[in-house]
Write a protein that holds these residues in place. Sequence first.
Motif, PDB file in Angstrom:
ATOM      1  N   VAL A 534       0.838  -1.200   0.000  1.00  0.00           N
ATOM      2  CA  VAL A 534       0.000   0.000   0.000  1.00  0.00           C
ATOM      3  C   VAL A 534       0.872   1.248   0.000  1.00  0.00           C
ATOM      4  O   VAL A 534       0.617   2.211  -0.751  1.00  0.00           O
ATOM      5  CB  VAL A 534      -0.948  -0.018   1.218  1.00  0.00           C
ATOM      6  N   ARG A 535       1.919   1.254   0.834  1.00  0.00           N
ATOM      7  CA  ARG A 535       2.800   2.422   0.874  1.00  0.00           C
ATOM      8  C   ARG A 535       3.506   2.624  -0.469  1.00  0.00           C
ATOM      9  O   ARG A 535       3.622   3.760  -0.954  1.00  0.00           O
ATOM     10  CB  ARG A 535       3.825   2.264   1.994  1.00  0.00           C
ATOM     11  N   LEU A 536       3.975   1.531  -1.056  1.00  0.00           N
ATOM     12  CA  LEU A 536       4.631   1.633  -2.350  1.00  0.00           C
ATOM     13  C   LEU A 536       3.663   2.101  -3.430  1.00  0.00           C
ATOM     14  O   LEU A 536       4.022   2.931  -4.279  1.00  0.00           O
ATOM     15  CB  LEU A 536       5.229   0.271  -2.731  1.00  0.00           C
ATOM     16  N   ASP A 537       2.449   1.584  -3.384  1.00  0.00           N
ATOM     17  CA  ASP A 537       1.452   1.970  -4.380  1.00  0.00           C
ATOM     18  C   ASP A 537       1.102   3.445  -4.238  1.00  0.00           C
ATOM     19  O   ASP A 537       0.962   4.173  -5.235  1.00  0.00           O
ATOM     20  CB  ASP A 537       0.205   1.106  -4.215  1.00  0.00           C
ATOM     21  N   THR A 538       0.968   3.902  -2.997  1.00  0.00           N
ATOM     22  CA  THR A 538       0.668   5.313  -2.764  1.00  0.00           C
ATOM     23  C   THR A 538       1.810   6.197  -3.247  1.00  0.00           C
ATOM     24  O   THR A 538       1.585   7.232  -3.891  1.00  0.00           O
ATOM     25  CB  THR A 538       0.406   5.553  -1.275  1.00  0.00           C
ATOM     26  N   ALA A 539       3.053   5.783  -2.933  1.00  0.00           N
ATOM     27  CA  ALA A 539       4.209   6.562  -3.379  1.00  0.00           C
ATOM     28  C   ALA A 539       4.317   6.581  -4.901  1.00  0.00           C
ATOM     29  O   ALA A 539       4.682   7.605  -5.497  1.00  0.00           O
ATOM     30  CB  ALA A 539       5.484   5.995  -2.767  1.00  0.00           C
ATOM     31  N   ARG A 540       3.988   5.464  -5.532  1.00  0.00           N
ATOM     32  CA  ARG A 540       4.039   5.413  -7.000  1.00  0.00           C
ATOM     33  C   ARG A 540       2.992   6.342  -7.613  1.00  0.00           C
ATOM     34  O   ARG A 540       3.264   7.056  -8.585  1.00  0.00           O
ATOM     35  CB  ARG A 540       3.810   3.976  -7.473  1.00  0.00           C
ATOM     36  N   MET A 541       1.801   6.353  -7.030  1.00  0.00           N
ATOM     37  CA  MET A 541       0.758   7.246  -7.541  1.00  0.00           C
ATOM     38  C   MET A 541       1.148   8.707  -7.332  1.00  0.00           C
ATOM     39  O   MET A 541       0.891   9.564  -8.191  1.00  0.00           O
ATOM     40  CB  MET A 541      -0.571   6.929  -6.860  1.00  0.00           C
ATOM     41  N   ASP A 542       1.765   9.005  -6.182  1.00  0.00           N
ATOM     42  CA  ASP A 542       2.222  10.379  -5.940  1.00  0.00           C
ATOM     43  C   ASP A 542       3.257  10.797  -6.982  1.00  0.00           C
ATOM     44  O   ASP A 542       3.225  11.920  -7.497  1.00  0.00           O
ATOM     45  CB  ASP A 542       2.816  10.500  -4.532  1.00  0.00           C
ATOM     46  N   TRP A 543       4.162   9.877  -7.286  1.00  0.00           N
ATOM     47  CA  TRP A 543       5.174  10.187  -8.292  1.00  0.00           C
ATOM     48  C   TRP A 543       4.546  10.409  -9.666  1.00  0.00           C
ATOM     49  O   TRP A 543       4.891  11.357 -10.379  1.00  0.00           O
ATOM     50  CB  TRP A 543       6.213   9.065  -8.363  1.00  0.00           C
ATOM     51  N   LEU A 544       3.600   9.534 -10.035  1.00  0.00           N
ATOM     52  CA  LEU A 544       2.948   9.693 -11.332  1.00  0.00           C
ATOM     53  C   LEU A 544       2.181  11.012 -11.411  1.00  0.00           C
ATOM     54  O   LEU A 544       2.175  11.680 -12.455  1.00  0.00           O
ATOM     55  CB  LEU A 544       2.000   8.522 -11.597  1.00  0.00           C
ATOM     56  N   ALA A 545       1.531  11.400 -10.307  1.00  0.00           N
ATOM     57  CA  ALA A 545       0.795  12.665 -10.295  1.00  0.00           C
ATOM     58  C   ALA A 545       1.741  13.850 -10.466  1.00  0.00           C
ATOM     59  O   ALA A 545       1.398  14.835 -11.142  1.00  0.00           O
ATOM     60  CB  ALA A 545       0.009  12.794  -8.990  1.00  0.00           C
ATOM     61  N   CYS A 546       2.929  13.775  -9.865  1.00  0.00           N
ATOM     62  CA  CYS A 546       3.914  14.845 -10.035  1.00  0.00           C
ATOM     63  C   CYS A 546       4.549  14.798 -11.418  1.00  0.00           C
ATOM     64  O   CYS A 546       4.807  15.835 -12.036  1.00  0.00           O
ATOM     65  CB  CYS A 546       4.999  14.737  -8.962  1.00  0.00           C
ATOM     66  N   ASP A 547       4.810  13.584 -11.885  1.00  0.00           N
ATOM     67  CA  ASP A 547       5.485  13.422 -13.165  1.00  0.00           C
ATOM     68  C   ASP A 547       4.664  13.990 -14.317  1.00  0.00           C
ATOM     69  O   ASP A 547       5.203  14.599 -15.243  1.00  0.00           O
ATOM     70  CB  ASP A 547       5.762  11.942 -13.404  1.00  0.00           C
ATOM     71  N   VAL A 548       3.336  13.815 -14.256  1.00  0.00           N
ATOM     72  CA  VAL A 548       2.482  14.276 -15.345  1.00  0.00           C
ATOM     73  C   VAL A 548       2.406  15.802 -15.391  1.00  0.00           C
ATOM     74  O   VAL A 548       2.011  16.383 -16.404  1.00  0.00           O
ATOM     75  CB  VAL A 548       1.074  13.662 -15.211  1.00  0.00           C
TER      76      VAL A 548
END
Length: 648
Positions: A534-548
């Motif tokens: 869950v923590r990794l998934d949340t961090a990945r989504m945060d990164w994708l939101a920033c990356d876009v």
Amino acid sequence: MPSASIEHSRGVAGCFERRNGSLGSRSSRHAREQDAPRLLRIRNASGLFTACVLLASALPAGSASRREQPPVAPGPHRDALIPATGASAGPHSARGAPLLPQALPSISNGVIALCVAQPRHCAAAVTAGMLVLGVTGLAAATWPASRMTGAVSPVSPVQRLDRLEEEIERIELHGPDNAGTALLQIARDCGGEPQCRAERINALLETLPQATIAHLQELVAPIGEASASAQAAMAPWPGGADATPLLGDSPLLALAEALAMIYTPEAAAFQDDMETIVASTSSDTAAGASPGQRWIEANSRRQQVIAGLLQRDAGHVEWLPYAARGLGPLGMEDPSPAFNLRIRMPPAPGTAPARRLLLVAHGDMIGLSRGSHGAYDNASGVATLLHVARQLAAEAPLAGTQVDLLVTSNEELGLLGANAYITQCRECDDCPTMVINIDLVGRGGHSYVLSGSEALAASPYLGRAPMFLQAPTTSDTERREALAFERHFAANGFTRAVPGTALLMTSDNVAFQNASIPCIGIAQVSAVDAEAWVRLDTARMDWLACDVQVDWSRHEALRNGQLQLPADEVAELERRYHAADQAWQRLQALRADHPLAPPVLVHGANDRLHRVSAPMGVAFADALLDVVRHRRRDTPTRPPAATDTSHA
């Protein structure tokens, strides 16, 4: 206080009923009272309490309240090792002794001592004793037993079996094998013969250090019996090395039968299937081949082997062809010829079932050049399908739900096989009414994660690369199946690792959910790994939101001096870049901190065969089999629509 202790106290009180006129005249009674010890005078409620406490103090502390959980009954295909002995076959759960029976002797002794020393103050002592006893009873009823007694929290039988297996896998023997491997070999050699398994397990236990035996017995026996078990294990083997303690009333019997319950012939077959699949992928490839060609050859061999295993266990295998597109950048032919494998289990004679259940596991793997075996991801899922297929093939077909098995290809390259199957089934109006996707089995004990369409609805991939997903429709069918799934798995000792959390499994389940075909994704994952997931998934989504938010082409042109921008635009572009970079660094730090969490464990050197537990995989497969059997017996009402499009 346990009910048994309450009933016993009532029996003691009944022995001290006052009997009018049974002791002669009042004067003679008074004379006898003057001569008798004052402590035993029972003239009112306080005296009655003193007598009861006195007798109760003579009872062994906790004798009436200590209870044990019943032993684990052998489950399906887990026969008792030696049924004729009548010994308990499984471990017990631990319970600390209740506080009240332990405190009762101390309270009563204090009351008695004060009454003897100061007879006139006996009534006050009794009152104080009653007050202390009441407070103690309240504490015993409301405080955790582990806090009051120092005992550990109760451990369920399935948790004890999981811990026992974890310890067994750590025991190294002479040569390359560990104790778990040796026990699987015993299961292979002996099959369903309990006498053979008893003698072989006994011989294996004799080779282990006595301290190791004692530790293993503590995992099996209740906490209250652990020390006695350890002492028995440290004693010399009765009759010397040729003795067979398992055939008598041996303290090792519970341990041996627990091991026999874990390391079954079914677990050995599960292990053999995984080893066969992994070995096929690891075979040599042609020298000088491109990475893409090596990947194609390795997974082609893997698929051929899986097809042979399916043919062996379930019958005719259908090779469903499709064209895998978009593989040119990987150095592959575009489009490339590809296949899915399908098994249709024989239906019951008569009317065709109105519902079709599809069990899916992807057969391909990635990361071979980085040392991956593709064992957890996903030889374990294919082995689960094979286990289910063997059991269903041995049973008479029942009316209700048609069961199909599907092993997809190219899941690792973007769910290509699953998407191709969905396209084909829609063209033929032959799509399943419910899908269960199995990916990652054999780690985490009796814990699992479940991923439905509601998790996909929050995916950052909706409308974006690499999946370009559509907003899914969460159906009533899927919700009902998820509840039934949890109920049947709970009956088999499994619990959801992160209940209430919409964890997204990016496996073939996503393709079916994206097409609004009811589907549940399931993986066997520990609570610790799931929380990391869950923590990794949340961090990945945060990164994708920033990356876009970053215009990378403009940023690169700015860095290369090819673009001039006003200072405020440069500052904004740099701010977004640094936010994306920091989010990426946080994600990488989490991956480094959790190297064995499912999203990090796969596709590399961490995904090795020895990290997957065949006994755990079989326990999971048996729970899944329970779900399938229930559906097969479920009487259909009317043919459903091709797809369930009801909205959440």
